[in-house]
Every structure is written in C-alpha cells, then in structure tokens.
Design a protein around this motif. Structure first.
Motif, mmCIF file in Angstrom:
data_model
loop_
_atom_site.group_PDB
_atom_site.id
_atom_site.type_symbol
_atom_site.label_atom_id
_atom_site.label_comp_id
_atom_site.label_asym_id
_atom_site.label_seq_id
_atom_site.Cartn_x
_atom_site.Cartn_y
_atom_site.Cartn_z
ATOM 1 N N GLY A 1 0.821 -1.214 0.000
ATOM 2 C CA GLY A 1 0.000 0.000 0.000
ATOM 3 C C GLY A 1 0.850 1.258 0.000
ATOM 4 O O GLY A 1 0.534 2.241 -0.675
ATOM 5 N N LEU A 2 1.945 1.233 0.754
ATOM 6 C CA LEU A 2 2.855 2.383 0.776
ATOM 7 C C LEU A 2 3.499 2.588 -0.586
ATOM 8 O O LEU A 2 3.623 3.721 -1.066
ATOM 9 N N ARG B 1 2.239 1.743 -3.522
ATOM 10 C CA ARG B 1 1.218 2.293 -4.428
ATOM 11 C C ARG B 1 1.015 3.779 -4.177
ATOM 12 O O ARG B 1 0.901 4.573 -5.115
ATOM 13 N N SER B 2 0.967 4.149 -2.925
ATOM 14 C CA SER B 2 0.769 5.570 -2.588
ATOM 15 C C SER B 2 1.920 6.418 -3.101
ATOM 16 O O SER B 2 1.698 7.511 -3.638
ATOM 17 N N LEU B 3 3.141 5.926 -2.944
ATOM 18 C CA LEU B 3 4.295 6.687 -3.421
ATOM 19 C C LEU B 3 4.300 6.793 -4.945
ATOM 20 O O LEU B 3 4.660 7.840 -5.494
ATOM 21 N N ILE C 1 1.655 6.824 -6.924
ATOM 22 C CA ILE C 1 0.613 7.791 -7.269
ATOM 23 C C ILE C 1 1.092 9.205 -7.001
ATOM 24 O O ILE C 1 0.914 10.117 -7.812
ATOM 25 N N PHE C 2 1.746 9.396 -5.848
ATOM 26 C CA PHE C 2 2.254 10.719 -5.496
ATOM 27 C C PHE C 2 3.286 11.194 -6.511
ATOM 28 O O PHE C 2 3.244 12.340 -6.968
#
Length: 87
Positions: A31-32, A34-36, A38-39
């Motif tokens: 999840g981390l 994926r978030s990075l 996207i960011f």
C-alpha cells in the motif's frame, strides 16, 4: 552520532514485526508503494503542466497566481447590537 548502524535498523525492523505482525507487513508495504507511485505521478504531472503553462504565457517574467481569491471570500464584519430588554 546521527547515523543509524545496522543494529539500529535491525531493532526497528523487529519492532515493526512485533507491533504489526508478519502477515500485515507485506500488505502495508504494498500500500505504501502504491501511494508513493501515485504521489510521484501526480507531482510529475503538476510539473509538466506548469512547464507547459510557462511556455505558453505571453510574459514569462510575470507569474500568474495559482489560485485566485473568490469575490465573495471577504468576511462581513458584523458588530453586535446591544440587546434591548423591557422590564
């Protein structure tokens, strides 16, 4: 004194395993990641848009504000009126 040695990192890793459990860590890391991703893509998109706007502007020395204030954004100042009581 301000750097981490391998023993510090090992202790931190063990604490994470104890706190979150071995089964949740891969999901949390995924999840981390994926978030990075996207960011990073959003930041890259914002930079490319700002570069395109700078290339299309008539006068590049004058920068336009990113957000213009709304015309109704000014707050009205209302003074309290004395209360009138009749006895």
């Amino acid at each position: 004194m301000g750097t981490f040695s391998w023993t510090h990192l090992l202790i931190i890793a063990l604490l994470f395993v104890l706190l979150f459990g071995a089964k949740r860590l891969p999901d949390a890391a995924r999840g981390l990641g994926r978030s990075l991703r996207i960011f990073k893509s959003e930041v890259g998109q914002m930079q490319s848009e700002s570069a395109a706007e700078a290339a299309h502007s008539d006068n590049p020395a004058v920068q336009q504000p990113l957000l213009a204030p709304a015309p109704h954004a000014q707050a009205l100042i209302v003074e309290p009126q004395p209360s009138r009581r009749s006895i």
